[in-house]
Design an enzyme around this catalytic site. Structure first.
Site, PDB file in Angstrom:
ATOM      1  N   ARG A 248     -15.558  -2.780  -3.982  1.00  0.00           N
ATOM      2  CA  ARG A 248     -14.403  -3.592  -4.252  1.00  0.00           C
ATOM      3  C   ARG A 248     -14.151  -4.205  -5.533  1.00  0.00           C
ATOM      4  O   ARG A 248     -15.214  -4.931  -5.608  1.00  0.00           O
ATOM      5  CB  ARG A 248     -13.895  -4.331  -3.116  1.00  0.00           C
ATOM      6  CG  ARG A 248     -13.935  -3.520  -1.598  1.00  0.00           C
ATOM      7  CD  ARG A 248     -13.769  -4.654  -0.315  1.00  0.00           C
ATOM      8  NE  ARG A 248     -14.912  -5.411  -0.551  1.00  0.00           N
ATOM      9  CZ  ARG A 248     -14.994  -6.542   0.239  1.00  0.00           C
ATOM     10  NH1 ARG A 248     -14.007  -6.593   1.298  1.00  0.00           N
ATOM     11  NH2 ARG A 248     -16.313  -7.119   0.311  1.00  0.00           N
TER      12      ARG A 248
ATOM     13  N   LYS B 147      -8.219   1.276   4.208  1.00  0.00           N
ATOM     14  CA  LYS B 147      -7.672   0.262   4.064  1.00  0.00           C
ATOM     15  C   LYS B 147      -6.485  -0.113   5.023  1.00  0.00           C
ATOM     16  O   LYS B 147      -5.468   0.733   5.278  1.00  0.00           O
ATOM     17  CB  LYS B 147      -7.277  -0.306   2.656  1.00  0.00           C
ATOM     18  CG  LYS B 147      -6.287   0.631   1.898  1.00  0.00           C
ATOM     19  CD  LYS B 147      -6.427   0.198   0.488  1.00  0.00           C
ATOM     20  CE  LYS B 147      -5.664   1.533  -0.206  1.00  0.00           C
ATOM     21  NZ  LYS B 147      -5.711   0.991  -1.735  1.00  0.00           N
TER      22      LYS B 147
ATOM     23  N   ARG C  91      -5.348  -4.663 -13.004  1.00  0.00           N
ATOM     24  CA  ARG C  91      -3.932  -5.180 -12.376  1.00  0.00           C
ATOM     25  C   ARG C  91      -3.190  -4.890 -13.785  1.00  0.00           C
ATOM     26  O   ARG C  91      -3.388  -5.724 -14.893  1.00  0.00           O
ATOM     27  CB  ARG C  91      -4.244  -6.385 -12.065  1.00  0.00           C
ATOM     28  CG  ARG C  91      -2.942  -7.306 -11.631  1.00  0.00           C
ATOM     29  CD  ARG C  91      -2.138  -6.770 -10.954  1.00  0.00           C
ATOM     30  NE  ARG C  91      -2.566  -6.552  -9.521  1.00  0.00           N
ATOM     31  CZ  ARG C  91      -2.623  -7.440  -8.429  1.00  0.00           C
ATOM     32  NH1 ARG C  91      -2.404  -8.723  -8.790  1.00  0.00           N
ATOM     33  NH2 ARG C  91      -3.216  -7.145  -7.255  1.00  0.00           N
TER      34      ARG C  91
ATOM     35  N   ASN D 174       1.781  -4.311  -6.008  1.00  0.00           N
ATOM     36  CA  ASN D 174       1.957  -5.460  -5.254  1.00  0.00           C
ATOM     37  C   ASN D 174       3.241  -6.312  -5.605  1.00  0.00           C
ATOM     38  O   ASN D 174       3.560  -6.499  -6.908  1.00  0.00           O
ATOM     39  CB  ASN D 174       0.667  -6.395  -5.907  1.00  0.00           C
ATOM     40  CG  ASN D 174      -0.557  -5.581  -5.317  1.00  0.00           C
ATOM     41  OD1 ASN D 174      -1.207  -5.947  -4.160  1.00  0.00           O
ATOM     42  ND2 ASN D 174      -1.190  -5.076  -6.016  1.00  0.00           N
TER      43      ASN D 174
ATOM     44  N   ASP E 202      -1.409  -1.718  -9.433  1.00  0.00           N
ATOM     45  CA  ASP E 202      -3.172  -1.462  -9.275  1.00  0.00           C
ATOM     46  C   ASP E 202      -3.530   0.046  -9.715  1.00  0.00           C
ATOM     47  O   ASP E 202      -3.008   0.852  -9.010  1.00  0.00           O
ATOM     48  CB  ASP E 202      -3.628  -2.000  -7.926  1.00  0.00           C
ATOM     49  CG  ASP E 202      -3.946  -3.386  -7.793  1.00  0.00           C
ATOM     50  OD1 ASP E 202      -3.516  -4.004  -8.643  1.00  0.00           O
ATOM     51  OD2 ASP E 202      -4.077  -3.655  -6.502  1.00  0.00           O
TER      52      ASP E 202
ATOM     53  N   GLU F  12      -1.917   0.756  -5.708  1.00  0.00           N
ATOM     54  CA  GLU F  12      -1.106   0.025  -4.869  1.00  0.00           C
ATOM     55  C   GLU F  12      -0.012  -0.580  -6.095  1.00  0.00           C
ATOM     56  O   GLU F  12       0.070  -0.483  -7.072  1.00  0.00           O
ATOM     57  CB  GLU F  12      -2.051  -1.131  -4.642  1.00  0.00           C
ATOM     58  CG  GLU F  12      -2.904  -0.917  -3.407  1.00  0.00           C
ATOM     59  CD  GLU F  12      -3.579  -2.121  -3.067  1.00  0.00           C
ATOM     60  OE1 GLU F  12      -3.225  -3.277  -3.131  1.00  0.00           O
ATOM     61  OE2 GLU F  12      -4.728  -2.126  -2.338  1.00  0.00           O
TER      62      GLU F  12
ATOM     63  N   ARG G  69     -10.763  -5.360 -13.026  1.00  0.00           N
ATOM     64  CA  ARG G  69     -11.710  -6.235 -12.170  1.00  0.00           C
ATOM     65  C   ARG G  69     -12.588  -5.175 -11.684  1.00  0.00           C
ATOM     66  O   ARG G  69     -12.704  -4.105 -10.795  1.00  0.00           O
ATOM     67  CB  ARG G  69     -10.836  -6.568 -10.880  1.00  0.00           C
ATOM     68  CG  ARG G  69      -9.757  -7.549 -11.317  1.00  0.00           C
ATOM     69  CD  ARG G  69      -8.558  -7.752 -10.319  1.00  0.00           C
ATOM     70  NE  ARG G  69      -7.814  -6.457 -10.297  1.00  0.00           N
ATOM     71  CZ  ARG G  69      -6.857  -5.975  -9.134  1.00  0.00           C
ATOM     72  NH1 ARG G  69      -6.834  -6.945  -8.360  1.00  0.00           N
ATOM     73  NH2 ARG G  69      -6.313  -4.958  -9.031  1.00  0.00           N
TER      74      ARG G  69
ATOM     75  N   LYS H 228       0.745  -1.250  -0.047  1.00  0.00           N
ATOM     76  CA  LYS H 228       0.057  -0.079   0.040  1.00  0.00           C
ATOM     77  C   LYS H 228       0.769   1.390   0.088  1.00  0.00           C
ATOM     78  O   LYS H 228       0.782   2.141  -0.907  1.00  0.00           O
ATOM     79  CB  LYS H 228      -0.912  -0.044   1.297  1.00  0.00           C
ATOM     80  CG  LYS H 228      -1.914  -1.399   1.434  1.00  0.00           C
ATOM     81  CD  LYS H 228      -2.847  -1.521   0.155  1.00  0.00           C
ATOM     82  CE  LYS H 228      -3.550  -2.605   0.355  1.00  0.00           C
ATOM     83  NZ  LYS H 228      -3.088  -4.062   0.585  1.00  0.00           N
TER      84      LYS H 228
END
Length: 317
Positions: free
Chosen positions: A236, A163, A213, A286, A276, A284, A228, A128
């Site tokens: 979400r 979050k 993503r 990842n 993201d 984000e 997504r 994050k």
């Protein structure tokens, strides 16, 4: 690459992995197709003794697609530098056990083990907070454990997302609307009454078109992102939260973000990264166990696992 490579995958329990969605299995299958050895273990199988990091690992036979995707073959304790490459693919949470695993892996690196993603880079890039280095691509963001600071941020931004810094799959993510009557209790819960640091970001309405993503392999972007989209009644987009994935070509903005971040992250030993992006904003970075290989191949025919294993082979050479 003609010579056989031995690869140790550090993953969640093998019996829990699902071929229909797991990128680690896609990697293993491509490794096996190229004639390489595939081994597997969990982080609990790692141990340090007398200066050497070892793993109680199992060699796997990757079976034709079906109900059971693997068979266990030989099992034994081996030093990590005895493998040509070690792939850290354990899912979050990034808890104390995960942290200790990175210490063990770094000790193995000092003895010559090749580990991806690099264990120090895993520690240095909270999934994050890593966006702080690239804040000009991110939406307005606040990292704090002070509920009053988040209240002020909420009043300024009007609609935000809160979050945890150590979650995955959309767990513990709250959307706070402009006049949300649950503001107080949500902030108490998210911050554990001011004892847990969280991230708050301005809500990005483009989430309705998908939380994209974008995969970086060796610093280069996969040409398709998986957008997504939240299911009805959700905010979400995470697949684990019921989001619906749709592969799509990268936009010009997606490519600009990937080009800006890719080389720098690859130079730090981050062979595989999942960015993201919602709308035009990076939300984000990842690095622990990026996924979406299976969904992108299923929808576009592009085999991300081939791109990944080729990059891995170049690293080994």
């Amino acid at each position: 690459m003609s010579s056989e490579v031995s690869a140790l995958f550090i993953v969640d329990p093998l019996d829990d992995l699902k071929e229909s969605k797991d990128s680690s299995i896609a990697m293993m299958r491509e490794m096996a197709r190229r004639g390489h050895q595939v081994w597997g273990c969990e982080i609990g199988a790692l141990a340090w003794f007398d200066g050497v990091v070892q793993a109680q690992a199992t060699r796997l036979e990757i079976l034709p697609q079906g109900a059971q995707w693997f068979a266990r073959m030989e099992t034994g304790r081996r030093p990590l530098e005895g493998f040509d490459v070690v792939l850290m693919r354990k899912d979050p949470p990034f808890d104390l056990e995960y942290l200790v695993a990175t210490y063990l892996l770094e000790a193995a690196v000092r003895r010559g083990a090749r580990v991806f993603n690099d264990p120090r880079a895993l520690r240095d890039h909270n999934e994050k907070f890593a966006i702080a280095e690239f804040a000009h691509y991110a939406p307005p963001t606040l990292v704090t454990r002070d509920p009053e600071a988040i209240r002020a941020f909420h009043a300024e931004q009007r609609e935000i997302v809160v979050k945890p810094l150590d979650g995955m799959g959309g767990r513990g993510v709250f959307r706070l609307t402009e006049r949300d009557p649950n503001l107080g209790v949500i902030l108490e819960t998210a911050t554990a009454n001011g004892q847990r640091t969280v991230m708050a970001q301005r809500f990005i309405p483009e989430i309705a078109s998908g939380d994209k993503r974008i995969l970086l392999v060796g610093g280069r972007p996969v040409p398709y992102a998986l957008a997504r989209t939240p299911r009805q009644g959700e905010s979400r987009g995470n697949l684990a939260a019921g989001g619906i994935g749709r592969a799509q070509p990268l936009s010009e903005r997606d490519r600009a973000i990937a080009a800006a971040l890719g080389p720098a992250l690859a130079d730090r030993g981050l062979l595989l990264v999942g960015l993201d992006v919602i709308g035009d904003f990076l939300t984000e970075i990842n690095v622990t166990s990026p996924t979406c290989f299976v969904e992108i191949r299923r929808e576009t025919g592009f085999n991300v696992a081939v791109m990944f294993v080729e990059a891995l082979e170049r690293q080994i050479q």
